[in-house]
Design an enzyme around this catalytic site. Structure first.
Site, PDB file in Angstrom:
ATOM      1  N   TYR A 185      52.810  59.435  48.119  1.00  0.00           N
ATOM      2  CA  TYR A 185      51.770  59.016  47.495  1.00  0.00           C
ATOM      3  C   TYR A 185      50.761  59.486  47.406  1.00  0.00           C
ATOM      4  CZ  TYR A 185      56.457  56.785  46.142  1.00  0.00           C
ATOM      5  OH  TYR A 185      57.630  56.352  45.586  1.00  0.00           O
ATOM      6  N   ARG A 232      51.491  53.565  57.464  1.00  0.00           N
ATOM      7  CA  ARG A 232      52.687  54.568  57.277  1.00  0.00           C
ATOM      8  C   ARG A 232      52.410  55.179  57.099  1.00  0.00           C
ATOM      9  NH1 ARG A 232      58.735  53.312  54.483  1.00  0.00           N
ATOM     10  NH2 ARG A 232      60.056  53.273  56.484  1.00  0.00           N
ATOM     11  N   GLY A 327      65.807  49.483  56.273  1.00  0.00           N
ATOM     12  CA  GLY A 327      65.813  49.066  54.871  1.00  0.00           C
ATOM     13  C   GLY A 327      66.881  48.325  54.590  1.00  0.00           C
ATOM     14  N   ARG A 328      67.852  49.705  53.788  1.00  0.00           N
ATOM     15  CA  ARG A 328      69.416  49.413  53.178  1.00  0.00           C
ATOM     16  C   ARG A 328      70.146  48.305  54.151  1.00  0.00           C
ATOM     17  NH1 ARG A 328      70.286  55.331  52.404  1.00  0.00           N
ATOM     18  NH2 ARG A 328      68.485  55.638  54.554  1.00  0.00           N
TER      19      ARG A 328
HETATM   20  C1  LIG Z   1      65.708  50.831  47.811  1.00  0.00           C
HETATM   21  C2  LIG Z   1      64.006  51.077  47.979  1.00  0.00           C
HETATM   22  C3  LIG Z   1      63.078  50.926  48.415  1.00  0.00           C
HETATM   23  C4  LIG Z   1      62.851  51.584  48.939  1.00  0.00           C
HETATM   24  N1  LIG Z   1      60.766  51.121  48.532  1.00  0.00           N
HETATM   25  C5  LIG Z   1      60.075  51.778  49.640  1.00  0.00           C
HETATM   26  C6  LIG Z   1      58.546  51.494  49.566  1.00  0.00           C
HETATM   27  O1  LIG Z   1      58.066  50.846  48.892  1.00  0.00           O
HETATM   28  N2  LIG Z   1      57.548  51.375  50.829  1.00  0.00           N
HETATM   29  C7  LIG Z   1      58.047  52.552  51.995  1.00  0.00           C
HETATM   30  O2  LIG Z   1      57.073  52.847  52.812  1.00  0.00           O
HETATM   31  N3  LIG Z   1      59.944  52.848  51.750  1.00  0.00           N
HETATM   32  C8  LIG Z   1      59.780  52.912  50.241  1.00  0.00           C
HETATM   33  N4  LIG Z   1      61.249  53.496  51.461  1.00  0.00           N
HETATM   34  C9  LIG Z   1      61.945  53.455  52.058  1.00  0.00           C
HETATM   35  C10 LIG Z   1      62.700  52.558  52.879  1.00  0.00           C
HETATM   36  O3  LIG Z   1      61.655  51.648  54.164  1.00  0.00           O
HETATM   37  C11 LIG Z   1      62.882  53.191  54.679  1.00  0.00           C
HETATM   38  O4  LIG Z   1      62.438  53.740  55.770  1.00  0.00           O
HETATM   39  C12 LIG Z   1      64.380  53.864  54.197  1.00  0.00           C
HETATM   40  O5  LIG Z   1      65.195  53.120  53.603  1.00  0.00           O
HETATM   41  C13 LIG Z   1      65.385  54.359  55.425  1.00  0.00           C
HETATM   42  O6  LIG Z   1      65.625  53.643  55.937  1.00  0.00           O
HETATM   43  P1  LIG Z   1      67.385  52.824  56.411  1.00  0.00           P
HETATM   44  O7  LIG Z   1      67.992  54.158  56.540  1.00  0.00           O
HETATM   45  O8  LIG Z   1      66.991  51.787  57.241  1.00  0.00           O
HETATM   46  O9  LIG Z   1      67.750  52.152  54.508  1.00  0.00           O
HETATM   47  C14 LIG Z   1      62.714  52.569  50.227  1.00  0.00           C
HETATM   48  C15 LIG Z   1      64.174  52.714  50.383  1.00  0.00           C
HETATM   49  C16 LIG Z   1      64.982  52.422  49.456  1.00  0.00           C
HETATM   50  C17 LIG Z   1      66.350  52.212  49.881  1.00  0.00           C
END
Ligand SMILES: Cc1cc2nc3c(=O)[nH]c(=O)nc-3n(C[C@H](O)[C@H](O)[C@H](O)COP(=O)(O)O)c2cc1C
Length: 378
Positions: A185, A232, A327-328
């Site tokens: 971004y 971040r 996250g997920r």
């Molecule tokens: C549905 C979804 C939406 C996300 N939205 C953002 C966001 O708004 N801002 C951001 O920095 N990362 C976003 N991410 C990245 C997550 O913060 C995270 O880094 C990523 O899912 C990996 O972590 P996990 O394996 O625990 O899910 C998003 C990821 C997912 C799956």
């Protein structure tokens, strides 16, 4: 297994009960006017047992929006919506910071004031499509036109928008802000040599490409206090055409500059590649870069990207980070800390309901206790 995840840390102004952070997650469910909805109040309330909630990316201005139904933090109605979310999380004993977002070129004229082309460091198009509102309130993907190159005056307006958004967040009762400098971004577009070909003081050397990010950090910390500001970054991230020619030089410089600013925390989205890769399996170059960042930043570091209970404990034990963002797992397990504590099986999040829609896949994932009582009933 060790229990480092449950050793309480202090980050900036906040004492946390554990090291389990809810990662920022865009869910594209804001109400008209890009106001956080009542469902969002429930959603965040359900997840208040996180040590810290980092909200979904929230645009600092209309120009900063790039996806359908993402919430903003720049109108009075949006600020009121966030106040309800903050209240709900605080009522449950939780803490919540808002992720401040400007998408730069990853946008579309439907979101832009006056239908203008999105703004960026340079006119290079983004190799992606935009998620825009479609028929029947479904999202659809649309081609993104060539962005317009930001003028110096335009850059200054954006810095002012970050400051106002941060003030709005504090006025809403949120506990702080996370500046989104990751994932391709606007701030990442300035950092990255693949998307920043400027020849003025905002382009060229790592010092120049880091300038806007550092100006935003300085302005926001001056406005709301450095102990309420996190950042971040996504070192070696490849989202939306990011591909820095020399990430080692860029991050070496940037992180040591950030260290002087004494932020509440630095949050690193690790290079994980596609899908749910375990962070410890990533490539040696990425791991060396992460080590250099760790060595150059003396404040708390949050790690994110494919973590499990096991790999999170390992990362903490190895000293690679101080907190872990999930996250997920937080999408599908509203009571994630309780589940991690007893090493319970985690529910899997359904990608079909990540973005857009209503309560389904948003506020209807049960806690362990709810699951157990449903089993007893049936
Ligand atoms: C549905 C979804 C939406 C996300 N939205 C953002 C966001 O708004 N801002 C951001 O920095 N990362 C976003 N991410 C990245 C997550 O913060 C995270 O880094 C990523 O899912 C990996 O972590 P996990 O394996 O625990 O899910 C998003 C990821 C997912 C799956």
């Amino acid at each position: 297994m060790t229990d480092l995840l449950f050793a309480p840390p202090r980050i900036g102004a906040l004492d946390l009960p554990s090291r389990i952070v809810m990662a920022p997650l865009t869910r594209s469910r804001a109400a008209p006017g890009n106001v956080p909805s009542d469902l969002a109040v429930d959603y965040y309330r359900q997840r208040a047992s996180a040590a810290l909630i980092i909200t979904e990316g929230s645009q600092i201005s209309q120009q900063g929006q790039g996806y359908a139904w993402t919430p903003g933090v720049h109108t009075p109605e949006q600020v009121q919506g966030w106040a309800k979310v903050a209240n709900a999380v605080h009522e449950e004993g939780g803490r919540i910071v808002i992720q401040l977002w400007h998408v730069g070129r990853v946008s579309h004229p439907v979101f832009q004031p006056g239908g203008a082309r999105p703004v960026a460091p340079t006119t290079m198009p983004v190799p992606a499509k935009a998620f825009v509102p479609g028929p029947d309130s479904q999202g659809t993907f649309a081609d993104i036109p060539e962005p317009q190159e930001l003028t110096i005056a335009g850059i200054q307006l954006i810095v002012a928008d970050y400051v106002q958004a941060a003030r709005n967040a504090i006025a809403a009762g949120l506990d702080g802000v996370e500046i989104h400098g990751a994932n391709g971004y606007l701030l990442d577009q300035f950092l990255n040599s693949a998307s920043n070909w400027r020849t003025d003081r905002y382009g060229g050397s790592p010092e120049n490409r880091a300038r806007l990010l550092l100006e935003v950090v300085d302005a926001v910390t001056a406005a709301i206090g450095r102990d309420r500001v996190g950042l971040r970054l996504a070192p070696m991230g490849k989202n939306f055409g990011m591909d820095d020619a020399n990430p080692e030089a860029l991050f070496h410089y940037l992180v040591r500059e950030l260290d002087k600013r004494d932020l509440a925390y630095l949050h690193l989205g690790e290079p994980t590649g596609k899908g749910r890769k375990i962070a410890t399996e990533t490539d040696p170059r990425g791991q060396a870069l992460m080590r250099d960042i760790r060595a150059g930043f003396s404040g708390p570091i949050i790690l994110a990207g494919g973590y499990t209970r096991w790999t999170a404990e390992q990362a903490l034990a190895d000293g690679r980070g101080d907190l872990i963002a999930f996250g997920r797992p937080f999408i599908a397990n509203p009571d994630l800390p309780a589940r991690l504590r007893i090493d319970a099986t985690l529910a899997e999040a359904d990608p079909a309901t990540f973005y857009g829609g209503g309560a389904g896949g948003y506020t209807d994932y049960p806690t362990l206790a709810q699951t157990a009582s449903r089993e007893v009933v049936s």
